[in-house]
Enzyme design. Structure first.
Site, PDB file in Angstrom:
ATOM      1  N   CYS A 119       0.813  -1.224   0.000  1.00 23.91           N
ATOM      2  CA  CYS A 119       0.000   0.000   0.000  1.00 23.91           C
ATOM      3  C   CYS A 119       0.843   1.269   0.000  1.00 23.91           C
ATOM      4  O   CYS A 119       0.352   2.353  -0.318  1.00 23.91           O
ATOM      5  CB  CYS A 119      -0.934   0.004   1.205  1.00 23.91           C
ATOM      6  SG  CYS A 119      -1.920  -1.481   1.325  1.00 23.91           S
ATOM      7  N   HIS A 260      -3.929   6.819   3.723  1.00 29.17           N
ATOM      8  CA  HIS A 260      -4.225   5.534   3.096  1.00 29.17           C
ATOM      9  C   HIS A 260      -5.654   5.144   3.444  1.00 29.17           C
ATOM     10  O   HIS A 260      -6.084   5.239   4.592  1.00 29.17           O
ATOM     11  CB  HIS A 260      -3.238   4.476   3.596  1.00 29.17           C
ATOM     12  CG  HIS A 260      -3.496   3.123   3.003  1.00 29.17           C
ATOM     13  ND1 HIS A 260      -3.815   2.944   1.675  1.00 29.17           N
ATOM     14  CD2 HIS A 260      -3.495   1.875   3.561  1.00 29.17           C
ATOM     15  CE1 HIS A 260      -3.985   1.660   1.443  1.00 29.17           C
ATOM     16  NE2 HIS A 260      -3.814   0.994   2.559  1.00 29.17           N
ATOM     17  N   ASN A 290     -10.123  -0.800   0.436  1.00 30.49           N
ATOM     18  CA  ASN A 290      -8.669  -0.628   0.387  1.00 30.49           C
ATOM     19  C   ASN A 290      -8.157  -1.172  -0.947  1.00 30.49           C
ATOM     20  O   ASN A 290      -8.244  -2.368  -1.199  1.00 30.49           O
ATOM     21  CB  ASN A 290      -8.055  -1.379   1.571  1.00 30.49           C
ATOM     22  CG  ASN A 290      -6.537  -1.296   1.621  1.00 30.49           C
ATOM     23  OD1 ASN A 290      -5.902  -0.804   0.686  1.00 30.49           O
ATOM     24  ND2 ASN A 290      -5.962  -1.787   2.688  1.00 30.49           N
TER      25      ASN A 290
HETATM   26  N1  COA Z   1     -17.968  -9.864   9.779  1.00 29.45           N
HETATM   27  C1  COA Z   1     -18.369 -10.225  11.010  1.00 29.45           C
HETATM   28  N2  COA Z   1     -17.517 -10.573  11.963  1.00 29.45           N
HETATM   29  C2  COA Z   1     -16.221 -10.548  11.675  1.00 29.45           C
HETATM   30  C3  COA Z   1     -15.728 -10.187  10.419  1.00 29.45           C
HETATM   31  C4  COA Z   1     -16.664  -9.846   9.439  1.00 29.45           C
HETATM   32  N3  COA Z   1     -16.319  -9.464   8.203  1.00 29.45           N
HETATM   33  N4  COA Z   1     -14.378 -10.256  10.439  1.00 29.45           N
HETATM   34  C5  COA Z   1     -14.018 -10.633  11.658  1.00 29.45           C
HETATM   35  N5  COA Z   1     -15.132 -10.832  12.414  1.00 29.45           N
HETATM   36  C6  COA Z   1     -15.240 -11.241  13.800  1.00 29.45           C
HETATM   37  C7  COA Z   1     -14.015 -11.980  14.287  1.00 29.45           C
HETATM   38  O1  COA Z   1     -14.097 -13.342  13.946  1.00 29.45           O
HETATM   39  C8  COA Z   1     -14.113 -11.743  15.777  1.00 29.45           C
HETATM   40  O2  COA Z   1     -15.038 -12.642  16.307  1.00 29.45           O
HETATM   41  P1  COA Z   1     -14.800 -13.304  17.758  1.00 29.45           P
HETATM   42  O3  COA Z   1     -14.779 -12.142  18.714  1.00 29.45           O
HETATM   43  O4  COA Z   1     -15.972 -14.198  17.903  1.00 29.45           O
HETATM   44  O5  COA Z   1     -13.482 -13.990  17.644  1.00 29.45           O
HETATM   45  C9  COA Z   1     -14.716 -10.356  15.891  1.00 29.45           C
HETATM   46  O6  COA Z   1     -15.333 -10.083  14.618  1.00 29.45           O
HETATM   47  C10 COA Z   1     -13.706  -9.277  16.181  1.00 29.45           C
HETATM   48  O7  COA Z   1     -12.626  -9.466  15.289  1.00 29.45           O
HETATM   49  P2  COA Z   1     -11.381  -8.561  15.341  1.00 29.45           P
HETATM   50  O8  COA Z   1     -10.392  -9.000  14.323  1.00 29.45           O
HETATM   51  O9  COA Z   1     -10.941  -8.442  16.766  1.00 29.45           O
HETATM   52  O10 COA Z   1     -12.028  -7.161  14.885  1.00 29.45           O
HETATM   53  P3  COA Z   1     -11.372  -5.756  14.833  1.00 29.45           P
HETATM   54  O11 COA Z   1     -12.160  -4.805  15.642  1.00 29.45           O
HETATM   55  O12 COA Z   1      -9.901  -5.798  15.077  1.00 29.45           O
HETATM   56  O13 COA Z   1     -11.599  -5.358  13.315  1.00 29.45           O
HETATM   57  C11 COA Z   1     -10.403  -5.263  11.258  1.00 29.45           C
HETATM   58  C12 COA Z   1     -11.045  -6.143  12.310  1.00 29.45           C
HETATM   59  C13 COA Z   1      -9.800  -6.138  10.185  1.00 29.45           C
HETATM   60  C14 COA Z   1     -11.508  -4.408  10.637  1.00 29.45           C
HETATM   61  C15 COA Z   1      -9.354  -4.337  11.919  1.00 29.45           C
HETATM   62  O14 COA Z   1      -8.505  -5.118  12.752  1.00 29.45           O
HETATM   63  C16 COA Z   1      -8.527  -3.618  10.911  1.00 29.45           C
HETATM   64  O15 COA Z   1      -9.016  -2.809  10.148  1.00 29.45           O
HETATM   65  N6  COA Z   1      -7.197  -3.836  10.907  1.00 29.45           N
HETATM   66  C17 COA Z   1      -6.321  -3.203   9.964  1.00 29.45           C
HETATM   67  C18 COA Z   1      -6.498  -3.897   8.642  1.00 29.45           C
HETATM   68  C19 COA Z   1      -5.843  -3.154   7.511  1.00 29.45           C
HETATM   69  O16 COA Z   1      -5.891  -1.959   7.466  1.00 29.45           O
HETATM   70  N7  COA Z   1      -5.272  -3.902   6.563  1.00 29.45           N
HETATM   71  C20 COA Z   1      -4.707  -3.374   5.392  1.00 29.45           C
HETATM   72  C21 COA Z   1      -3.369  -2.808   5.656  1.00 29.45           C
HETATM   73  S1  COA Z   1      -2.747  -2.003   4.263  1.00 29.45           S
END
Ligand code: COA
Length: 333
Positions: A119, A260, A290
């Site tokens: 990215c 970003h 993204n």
């Molecule tokens: N829909 C519903 N539930 C989902 C899900 C989805 N699409 N994706 C994950 N979950 C669930 C998980 O399984 C977890 O369930 P559990 O509590 O039963 O285990 C719960 O939601 C929380 O997951 P978690 O990963 O802790 O959520 P989060 O608040 O950290 O959000 C992201 C997840 C991916 C949105 C967040 O971590 C994020 O944006 N990270 C950065 C990612 C990024 O920018 N990547 C690109 C970099 S260039």
């Protein structure tokens, strides 16, 4: 990295972008995997993303964006000297996607190559182009961020498939005339101890493409979301502060921050930490998700074309991505 003295000032002379026609909504994703529009919007801010057609390659999207940027800059492809495409989804492992773009737009005089910095690629490319023009080696360049992330997305993994989309953005850089804008300061960084938190494990020499590896989703993006989130906020804040200071500016001097486009909560956290009001932070991730290297390039083009800043304004772009990589640029438009 420290900034070496610029010989010639370098400006952004024009921008362009392209997204595929096909819109994939959160509701459609909820019909495929166990997720909901509410979860995706609350956790990420994304409402829909664009998906390239099967026969639409990264170079095709890059070509559309490049043509628009050249037109905006008033530069003919025949006079273009350098093409850098930032991508992690090239048309082919070799030759570089930039070579296809060179052929498509008819820039027969231009040197063309790709860079891979996920990215952060567009701003890595911008820094390289800036230095190459500033040193007098080239008079102009086009930097393009282009991605077909749908090709490396695991459509069965709800934790990642809701995040990504396809598209391309481009910017023409050239030697600036007196009174024109300038790329004032740039910053890049890498932390190779964090390769494991965001990667595509298969498809290279470490884990070649085999039917078994593809079936095990090793040729698609994997991510430790919370880890990425944490590092993204820290690194982007630091990089933005560095370029603001290096450009001799203060946060209140910035008319528009273009971060970003990965997650609205990451963007909000950075705006808070930089003490930049939310209405000066450009966002379009609700429409595109993204798009990796393309994201900041598309955002720059849309911000420019919708009047989010005007000539003479100061803007800051800041990105992070797999590697971990990060970069920022402060620009007087
Ligand atoms: N829909 C519903 N539930 C989902 C899900 C989805 N699409 N994706 C994950 N979950 C669930 C998980 O399984 C977890 O369930 P559990 O509590 O039963 O285990 C719960 O939601 C929380 O997951 P978690 O990963 O802790 O959520 P989060 O608040 O950290 O959000 C992201 C997840 C991916 C949105 C967040 O971590 C994020 O944006 N990270 C950065 C990612 C990024 O920018 N990547 C690109 C970099 S260039």
């Amino acid at each position: 990295m420290t900034e070496s003295p610029t010989v010639f000032p370098v400006c952004i002379a024009g921008t362009g972008s392209y997204v595929p026609e096909r819109i994939l909504t959160n509701a459609e994703l909820a019909a495929r995997v166990d997720t909901s529009d509410e979860w995706i919007v609350t956790r990420t801010g994304i409402r829909e993303r664009r998906i390239a057609a099967e026969n639409e390659f990264t170079s095709h999207m890059a070509t559309h964006a490049a043509r628009k940027a050249l037109e905006d800059a008033g530069l003919s492809a025949a006079d273009l000297e350098l093409i850098i495409v930032a991508t992690i989804t090239p048309d082919t492992p070799t030759p570089a996607t930039a070579c296809y773009v060179q052929q498509n737009i008819g820039a027969s005089k231009a040197v063309a190559f790709d860079i891979s910095a996920a990215c952060s690629g567009f701003l890595y490319a911008m820094k390289m182009a800036k230095r190459l023009i500033a040193s007098g080696a080239f008079n102009n360049a086009i930097v393009i961020g282009a991605e077909k992330l749908s090709h490396i997305t695991n459509w069965e993994d709800r934790a990642t498939c809701v995040l990504f989309g396809d598209g391309a953005g481009a910017a023409v850089l050239r030697r600036a005339q007196p009174g024109e804008g300038a790329v004032l300061a740039t910053e890049m960084g890498t932390d190779g101890s964090l390769t494991h938190i965001l990667n595509v494990p298969g498809g290279g020499t470490a884990c070649p493409i085999t039917a078994a590896n593809v079936n095990n989703h090793l040729a698609t993006l994997t991510m430790l979301g919370k880890e990425v989130f944490k590092h993204a906020v820290t690194r982007m804040k630091e990089a933005a502060e560095i370029v603001i200071e290096r450009a001799g500016l203060k946060p209140e001097d910035i008319a528009c921050v273009i971060p970003h486009q990965a997650n609205q909560r990451i963007i909000d956290a950075i705006a808070d930490r930089l003490a930049v009001p939310n209405d000066r932070v450009f966002m379009n991730l609700h429409k595109y998700g993204n798009t990796s290297a393309a994201a900041i390039a598309i955002a720059l083009d849309e911000a420019h074309r919708t009047g989010a800043f005007k000539r003479g304004d100061h803007i800051v772009m800041v990105v992070f991505g797999a590697g971990l990589t990060w970069a920022a640029a402060a620009v007087r438009w």
